[in-house]
Design an enzyme around this catalytic site. Structure first.
Site, PDB file in Angstrom:
ATOM      1  N   HIS A  59     -12.440  25.590 -11.013  1.00  0.00           N
ATOM      2  CA  HIS A  59     -13.168  26.587 -10.564  1.00  0.00           C
ATOM      3  C   HIS A  59     -13.104  27.844 -11.173  1.00  0.00           C
ATOM      4  O   HIS A  59     -13.592  28.824 -10.655  1.00  0.00           O
ATOM      5  CB  HIS A  59     -13.241  26.553  -8.873  1.00  0.00           C
ATOM      6  CG  HIS A  59     -13.837  25.513  -8.079  1.00  0.00           C
ATOM      7  ND1 HIS A  59     -15.220  25.393  -7.758  1.00  0.00           N
ATOM      8  CD2 HIS A  59     -13.165  24.370  -7.960  1.00  0.00           C
ATOM      9  CE1 HIS A  59     -15.109  24.522  -7.020  1.00  0.00           C
ATOM     10  NE2 HIS A  59     -14.184  23.597  -7.058  1.00  0.00           N
TER      11      HIS A  59
ATOM     12  N   GLY B 201     -17.997   9.740  -7.926  1.00  0.00           N
ATOM     13  CA  GLY B 201     -17.648  10.654  -6.885  1.00  0.00           C
ATOM     14  C   GLY B 201     -16.137  10.790  -6.903  1.00  0.00           C
ATOM     15  O   GLY B 201     -15.775  11.282  -5.772  1.00  0.00           O
TER      16      GLY B 201
ATOM     17  N   GLY C  49     -14.148  12.783  -8.903  1.00  0.00           N
ATOM     18  CA  GLY C  49     -13.914  14.054  -9.435  1.00  0.00           C
ATOM     19  C   GLY C  49     -13.431  13.846 -11.164  1.00  0.00           C
ATOM     20  O   GLY C  49     -12.822  14.687 -11.457  1.00  0.00           O
TER      21      GLY C  49
ATOM     22  N   ASP D 162     -17.027  19.782 -17.418  1.00  0.00           N
ATOM     23  CA  ASP D 162     -17.131  18.632 -17.669  1.00  0.00           C
ATOM     24  C   ASP D 162     -17.774  18.201 -18.819  1.00  0.00           C
ATOM     25  O   ASP D 162     -17.379  17.207 -19.731  1.00  0.00           O
ATOM     26  CB  ASP D 162     -17.653  17.770 -16.392  1.00  0.00           C
ATOM     27  CG  ASP D 162     -17.092  18.351 -15.009  1.00  0.00           C
ATOM     28  OD1 ASP D 162     -16.062  18.576 -15.091  1.00  0.00           O
ATOM     29  OD2 ASP D 162     -17.740  18.235 -13.901  1.00  0.00           O
TER      30      ASP D 162
ATOM     31  N   SER E 240     -28.993   0.210 -15.347  1.00  0.00           N
ATOM     32  CA  SER E 240     -27.695   0.267 -15.280  1.00  0.00           C
ATOM     33  C   SER E 240     -27.031  -1.182 -15.099  1.00  0.00           C
ATOM     34  O   SER E 240     -27.572  -1.815 -14.206  1.00  0.00           O
ATOM     35  CB  SER E 240     -27.267   0.938 -14.091  1.00  0.00           C
ATOM     36  OG  SER E 240     -25.996   0.713 -13.509  1.00  0.00           O
TER      37      SER E 240
ATOM     38  N   ASP F 234     -14.291  27.761 -14.559  1.00  0.00           N
ATOM     39  CA  ASP F 234     -15.347  27.504 -15.484  1.00  0.00           C
ATOM     40  C   ASP F 234     -16.519  28.604 -15.251  1.00  0.00           C
ATOM     41  O   ASP F 234     -16.723  29.367 -16.321  1.00  0.00           O
ATOM     42  CB  ASP F 234     -15.512  26.276 -15.975  1.00  0.00           C
ATOM     43  CG  ASP F 234     -16.354  25.338 -14.771  1.00  0.00           C
ATOM     44  OD1 ASP F 234     -16.310  25.981 -13.766  1.00  0.00           O
ATOM     45  OD2 ASP F 234     -16.916  24.407 -15.075  1.00  0.00           O
TER      46      ASP F 234
ATOM     47  N   SER G 277     -15.737  13.156 -13.468  1.00  0.00           N
ATOM     48  CA  SER G 277     -17.045  13.411 -14.101  1.00  0.00           C
ATOM     49  C   SER G 277     -17.703  12.482 -14.763  1.00  0.00           C
ATOM     50  O   SER G 277     -17.843  11.788 -15.906  1.00  0.00           O
ATOM     51  CB  SER G 277     -16.539  14.327 -15.412  1.00  0.00           C
ATOM     52  OG  SER G 277     -15.981  15.332 -15.078  1.00  0.00           O
TER      53      SER G 277
HETATM   54  C1  GLA Z   1     -16.578  20.072 -11.042  1.00  0.00           C
HETATM   55  C2  GLA Z   1     -17.593  20.952 -11.919  1.00  0.00           C
HETATM   56  C3  GLA Z   1     -17.106  21.753 -12.925  1.00  0.00           C
HETATM   57  C4  GLA Z   1     -15.961  22.618 -12.374  1.00  0.00           C
HETATM   58  C5  GLA Z   1     -14.898  21.786 -11.622  1.00  0.00           C
HETATM   59  C6  GLA Z   1     -14.010  22.649 -10.660  1.00  0.00           C
HETATM   60  O1  GLA Z   1     -16.241  19.301 -11.858  1.00  0.00           O
HETATM   61  O2  GLA Z   1     -18.580  20.053 -12.640  1.00  0.00           O
HETATM   62  O3  GLA Z   1     -18.021  22.496 -13.716  1.00  0.00           O
HETATM   63  O4  GLA Z   1     -16.541  23.743 -11.807  1.00  0.00           O
HETATM   64  O5  GLA Z   1     -15.611  21.059 -10.552  1.00  0.00           O
HETATM   65  O6  GLA Z   1     -13.029  23.166 -11.802  1.00  0.00           O
END
Ligand code: GLA
Length: 398
Positions: free
Chosen positions: A46, A138, A140, A188, A79, A48, A142
């Site tokens: 958090h 989902g 985390g 990401d 897909s 960026d 990306s």
């Molecule tokens: C997600 C968002 C990023 C970043 C992170 C937290 O992955 O896509 O832009 O803010 O949360 O670091």
């Protein structure tokens, strides 16, 4: 089976799967296959969108997109994972908040990239896209950036566009923010586009200056365990946006452009004093930026074992100050530490998803199993895990 399947075999198999899927569905051979990875963020969460610092590396888990021209102006996306096809005309691509826009679906991460390219004035025509991904959704890691960055890379080559790497990341982010409607930062998409194998990427999100920092963990007998708590999350919902808004509010009250600019934390916290929530949010961002700067120095010197305490502090800060962790994630982090991790933290946007743990090489299954047992005892769903190898960013692979 919690170990990643043999990565090379899986990679070849999936590339063939999208090529065959393309030929079967489109009746012609794909022009090529493009791949973009998921990522973990080693540290810098958090930060960026606060113009701060991040330090991600790319995973071998990736999205692969087979792509080819169409003669009409339609985008047809299949897909292989979902066995679903979505078809839309280029002129019908509208952002999530346009009047009458339909609810967003998985295909929007791909079609949104065509929208973003056109919006930026690039010429793209109708295309067929066939995708298969191994980035869990989902978690985390990306999964959405992997889809976006593979699509952008494919369009750049198919249509002969001249777009440098950082601008590709910006366009992919634009698809996510303005088309899908998730108000995320650049982390990401920058990671999925700019990372290189065997390195972690240090990025200043204000100047967009990047440094590839060699990441030879094996050389010092360490590795990174990535454990998916199987607590899914989404950034389209309100909590992520609420954190972002709080940071902007705090920056406004402090009279700085972004929390990155806070130079005297005590003074800033005193100014925000009456607003306890803003105090906590600001403390997280400012101390997290500092931790990234410390981490990059250690990494540059190959002192990876010393990252452990920084990972721990980052987690505590996310738990207590930014309030983005959940009980499964906290339990996973604590259990990892109890079973030999030098440090552990949640990675990604929060409210579930994955943790990373810095562990002695070869202990991944041992630590993973200990967390699985703790989860079973607590009545949580079983986690999944793998050890991460810093991998390459988006590229053409066929
Ligand atoms: C997600 C968002 C990023 C970043 C992170 C937290 O992955 O896509 O832009 O803010 O949360 O670091």
């Amino acid at each position: 089976m919690n170990q990643a399947p043999d990565a090379v075999a899986e990679h070849g198999h999936r590339r063939q799967q999208v090529l065959d899927g393309f030929a079967e569905r489109c009746g012609t051979a794909a022009a090529g296959v493009w791949e973009a990875p998921g990522r973990v963020n080693l540290i810098g969460e958090h930060t960026d969108y606060n113009d701060g610092f991040v330090m991600p590396f790319a995973l071998t888990r990736s999205a692969m997109v087979a792509a080819g021209h169409r003669e009409d102006d339609r985008v047809v996306v299949t897909s292989m994972d979902l066995d679903e096809t979505v078809e839309v005309a280029l002129d019908d691509l509208v952002p999530f908040d346009a009047p009458g826009a339909r609810p967003r679906v998985w295909a929007d991460y791909l079609t949104g990239c065509l929208w973003a390219l056109r919006e930026a004035g690039h010429h793209v025509g109708g295309v067929n896209l066939v995708v298969a991904s191994t980035v869990p959704i989902g978690a985390g890691l990306s999964s959405s950036a992997a889809l976006e960055c593979a699509t952008i890379a494919a369009m750049v080559d198919l249509f002969g566009l001249e777009i440098d790497l950082i601008d590709r990341a910006h366009l992919a982010r634009r698809a996510e923010n303005a088309y899908v409607g998730a108000p995320t930062g650049l982390l990401d998409q920058a990671a999925s586009t700019l990372c290189t194998s065997s390195h972690t990427l240090f990025m200043d999100c204000r100047t967009l200056e990047t440094t590839q920092v060699p990441m030879d963990l094996a050389g010092v007998g360490l590795e990174i365990l990535v454990l998916d708590t199987n607590t899914p999350h989404s950034h389209v919902d309100g909590e992520y946006a609420a954190r972002r808004a709080a940071c902007e509010r705090a920056a406004g009250l402090l009279g700085v452009a972004a929390l990155r600019d806070v130079t005297d934390l005590d003074e800033a916290l005193a100014t925000l004093g009456p607003d306890e929530e803003l105090v906590r949010r600001t403390r997280h961002v400012v101390t997290e930026n500092q931790r990234v700067l410390e981490a990059v120095e250690l990494a540059r010197e190959g002192r990876f074992a010393e990252l452990g305490p920084l990972l721990d502090q980052s987690h505590t800060s996310m738990r207590d100050d930014f309030e983005i962790t959940v009980p499964t994630v906290d339990l996973a982090v604590e259990t990892a530490r109890e079973h030999g991790a030098l440090g552990a933290r949640m990675t990604g946007g929060g409210f579930g998803g994955c943790i990373i743990a810095l562990i002695p090489m070869g202990t991944g299954d041992q630590v993973g199993r200990a967390i699985a047992e703790a989860f079973a005892a607590a009545g949580y769903a079983a986690p999944e895990w793998f050890t991460a190898v810093p991998s390459a960013g988006a590229r053409r692979i066929a």
